[in-house]
Motif scaffolding. Sequence first.
Motif, PDB file in Angstrom:
ATOM      1  N   HIS A  19       0.823  -1.214   0.000  1.00 18.41           N
ATOM      2  CA  HIS A  19       0.000   0.000   0.000  1.00 18.41           C
ATOM      3  C   HIS A  19       0.857   1.266   0.000  1.00 18.41           C
ATOM      4  O   HIS A  19       0.553   2.224  -0.710  1.00 18.41           O
ATOM      5  CB  HIS A  19      -0.947   0.001   1.202  1.00 18.41           C
ATOM      6  CG  HIS A  19      -1.732   1.273   1.328  1.00 18.41           C
ATOM      7  ND1 HIS A  19      -2.751   1.577   0.461  1.00 18.41           N
ATOM      8  CD2 HIS A  19      -1.610   2.322   2.184  1.00 18.41           C
ATOM      9  CE1 HIS A  19      -3.241   2.777   0.797  1.00 18.41           C
ATOM     10  NE2 HIS A  19      -2.572   3.235   1.833  1.00 18.41           N
ATOM     11  N   ARG A  22       2.238   1.810  -3.502  1.00 16.89           N
ATOM     12  CA  ARG A  22       1.183   2.268  -4.413  1.00 16.89           C
ATOM     13  C   ARG A  22       0.851   3.734  -4.162  1.00 16.89           C
ATOM     14  O   ARG A  22       0.636   4.499  -5.095  1.00 16.89           O
ATOM     15  CB  ARG A  22      -0.061   1.395  -4.264  1.00 16.89           C
ATOM     16  CG  ARG A  22       0.085   0.038  -4.924  1.00 16.89           C
ATOM     17  CD  ARG A  22      -1.239  -0.715  -4.981  1.00 16.89           C
ATOM     18  NE  ARG A  22      -1.803  -0.999  -3.661  1.00 16.89           N
ATOM     19  CZ  ARG A  22      -1.432  -2.013  -2.902  1.00 16.89           C
ATOM     20  NH1 ARG A  22      -0.500  -2.854  -3.305  1.00 16.89           N
ATOM     21  NH2 ARG A  22      -1.996  -2.205  -1.724  1.00 16.89           N
ATOM     22  N   TYR A  26       1.202   6.823  -6.787  1.00 10.72           N
ATOM     23  CA  TYR A  26       0.067   7.700  -7.085  1.00 10.72           C
ATOM     24  C   TYR A  26       0.457   9.167  -6.923  1.00 10.72           C
ATOM     25  O   TYR A  26       0.134   9.996  -7.774  1.00 10.72           O
ATOM     26  CB  TYR A  26      -1.119   7.365  -6.178  1.00 10.72           C
ATOM     27  CG  TYR A  26      -2.261   8.330  -6.325  1.00 10.72           C
ATOM     28  CD1 TYR A  26      -3.098   8.277  -7.431  1.00 10.72           C
ATOM     29  CD2 TYR A  26      -2.495   9.317  -5.368  1.00 10.72           C
ATOM     30  CE1 TYR A  26      -4.139   9.174  -7.589  1.00 10.72           C
ATOM     31  CE2 TYR A  26      -3.533  10.217  -5.511  1.00 10.72           C
ATOM     32  CZ  TYR A  26      -4.356  10.141  -6.624  1.00 10.72           C
ATOM     33  OH  TYR A  26      -5.381  11.039  -6.778  1.00 10.72           O
TER      34      TYR A  26
END
Length: 108
Positions: A19, A22, A26
């Motif tokens: 997470h 990611r 982003y």
Amino acid sequence: MHADQQAHRTVHGHVATGHELRRMLYVSSPLLSCAVGPAVLIGLAALDVLSLDSALLAAAGVAVVSLFLWGCLGGLRMGGGVLAGVVAGLADAVIGVAVALVKAAAGH
């Protein structure tokens, strides 16, 4: 992206995975996406599809448009509305053109 990973490691004591990774991708994606267009154009020049001068000129144009779009998106995300987004995009594009002109005048 490498700098993000180093900063995360410094703060948290481990490299980002799952997470966290990611989320870093982003957050960094606008910067990374701005490099895609110029890289493709320069690649086309390497394949003799375009002249290098044409590819570099087109890449500069793509970079200015990317700055404008990135500024607009940032202005919209901050909740300022369409006008604030356009103003932010124009400010980013003007700064980008000014930097390019200074670099060109300096011979870079």
